[in-house]
Write an enzyme that holds these catalytic residues in place. Structure first.
Site, PDB file in Angstrom:
ATOM      1  N   CYS A  66      19.274   9.095 -26.797  1.00 54.74           N
ATOM      2  CA  CYS A  66      20.482   8.262 -26.758  1.00 54.74           C
ATOM      3  C   CYS A  66      20.384   7.045 -27.675  1.00 54.74           C
ATOM      4  O   CYS A  66      21.392   6.437 -28.004  1.00 54.74           O
ATOM      5  CB  CYS A  66      20.761   7.791 -25.337  1.00 54.74           C
ATOM      6  SG  CYS A  66      20.826   9.126 -24.153  1.00 54.74           S
ATOM      7  N   HIS A 117      25.278   1.493 -24.724  1.00 50.98           N
ATOM      8  CA  HIS A 117      25.237   2.946 -24.541  1.00 50.98           C
ATOM      9  C   HIS A 117      25.951   3.277 -23.232  1.00 50.98           C
ATOM     10  O   HIS A 117      25.720   2.632 -22.206  1.00 50.98           O
ATOM     11  CB  HIS A 117      23.776   3.412 -24.515  1.00 50.98           C
ATOM     12  CG  HIS A 117      23.619   4.826 -24.078  1.00 50.98           C
ATOM     13  ND1 HIS A 117      24.413   5.841 -24.562  1.00 50.98           N
ATOM     14  CD2 HIS A 117      22.775   5.405 -23.183  1.00 50.98           C
ATOM     15  CE1 HIS A 117      24.050   6.981 -23.987  1.00 50.98           C
ATOM     16  NE2 HIS A 117      23.066   6.735 -23.147  1.00 50.98           N
ATOM     17  N   ASN A 142      28.541  10.376 -20.533  1.00 51.34           N
ATOM     18  CA  ASN A 142      27.408  10.004 -21.385  1.00 51.34           C
ATOM     19  C   ASN A 142      27.267  11.046 -22.497  1.00 51.34           C
ATOM     20  O   ASN A 142      26.925  12.195 -22.227  1.00 51.34           O
ATOM     21  CB  ASN A 142      26.143   9.945 -20.519  1.00 51.34           C
ATOM     22  CG  ASN A 142      24.893   9.592 -21.318  1.00 51.34           C
ATOM     23  OD1 ASN A 142      24.916   9.549 -22.545  1.00 51.34           O
ATOM     24  ND2 ASN A 142      23.795   9.359 -20.619  1.00 51.34           N
TER      25      ASN A 142
END
Ligand code: UT7
Length: 312
Positions: free
Chosen positions: A112, A237, A267
């Site tokens: 990520c 994020h 996500n």
């Protein structure tokens, strides 16, 4: 030399999976997902759309925004943990699709945090005058490594791509500071199992993220010579609204100055920050000369943060 964003773009597949859809697949509820994660729905790519296809759609937008032709790109960096195949890289596939015949191409693996690692890498190549224009894509098709019978993970993720072209910008704008980091001892908390599916110890990743996101944000703000009050917009994020809130509150930023695209997209790992950045600029939430903080964390474990002043 100041290095910054010459263009941005993003792509999400049209198919929406809502929390109510997931209620029919696993033992979960819309209420649990909303309150524990902040996610309301996510996008899922069809079988005939792989990672490189989404990367291509996002990259086209970024190139158009930068007013550059594919031939003018010197380097392509693709951040992903869900490539079409282990090799060739998605970056090479993208190079072919775009006809970016003058570009070197490679993938970056930092889960990520991948987009942050790619931006920091691009900055070095541009500053050292090795390359002029670097095309970056953060892209994931997480749906293909998601175990759709595991409620502890399948409710969290989505597919999508975000892209940026980096190059020289006017003095005082662009990337002001950055920080990258990793802690391999935590690798066991988030990884791909032998059966190909993603596995996660949510609580451990949560603890790490709640500590790291605010810390890494404060570091880049200080390195940039800014105060917390100078930050106009925060792009964390998009993993869990509670983690994002921890960062926002620590920085004293009002709710309307933090991107919350997690609601719509879940996500999307390496794609989450560039999608959020692209949308925030397109929606006018980020304006010229705004001070923006990008901050991410993920598998590895890894983290990365960037302070920048928006504009060319
Ligand atoms: O991109 C980076 C990667 N990942 C992350 O950033 C994830 C970080 N972690 C998180 O976001 C959170 O830890 C989760 C959202 C994954 C989980 O939330 P939590 O508040 O930490 O829940 P938990 O894992 O402690 O589970 C609480 C309860 C458990 O039931 P019991 O043992 O209390 O009876 C779980 O079995 O919630 C249960 N549960 C669910 N219930 C309904 C877990 N998943 C679900 C679900 N629906 N989807």
């Amino acid at each position: 030399m100041s290095v910054g964003f010459l263009g941005i773009g993003h792509y999400v597949p049209p198919k929406v999976i809502t929390n109510n859809d997931l209620e029919k697949m696993v033992d979960t509820s819309d209420e649990w997902i909303r309150t524990r994660t902040g996610i309301e729905e996510r996008r899922i790519a069809e079988d005939d759309m792989d990672t490189s296809d989404m990367a291509y759609n996002a990259a086209l937008q970024a190139l158009e925004d930068a007013k550059l032709e594919p031939e003018e790109i010197d380097l392509i960096l693709v951040a992903t943990v869900t490539p079409d195949t282990p090799f060739p890289s998605v970056a090479c596939m993208l190079q072919e699709k775009l006809g970016a015949i003058n570009a070197a191409a490679m993938d970056v693996s930092a889960a990520c945090s991948g987009f942050m690692y790619a931006v920091a890498t691009a900055k070095q190549f541009i500053e050292s005058k090795v390359y002029k224009h670097v095309l970056i894509v953060g892209v994931e098709k997480l749906s293909k490594i998601t175990d759709w019978s595991d409620r502890s993970t399948c409710v969290l993720f989505g597919d999508g791509a975000g892209s940026a072209v980096l190059g020289e910008v006017s003095e005082g704008r662009g990337i002001l500071s950055y920080e990258l980091g990793s802690d391999g001892t935590g690798g066991k908390h988030l990884y791909q199992k032998a059966d190909g599916y993603l596995a996660m110890n949510g609580r451990e990743v949560f603890k790490f993220a709640v500590r790291k996101m605010p810390e890494a944000s404060v570091h880049v703000i200080e390195k940039a010579g800014l105060q917390k009050e100078d930050v106009d917009y925060l792009i964390p994020h998009q993993a869990n609204i509670r983690i994002m809130e921890a960062a926002r509150q620590r920085l004293g930023i009002s709710e309307d100055r933090m991107n919350q695209s997690i609601k719509k997209y879940g996500n999307t790992s390496a794609a989450s920050i560039p999608i959020a950045l692209s949308e925030s600029v397109q929606e006018g939430k980020i304006k010229e000369d705004d001070n923006v903080v990008l901050v991410g964390f993920g598998g590895g474990l890894t983290w990365g943060s960037i302070a920048l002043r928006w504009g060319k």
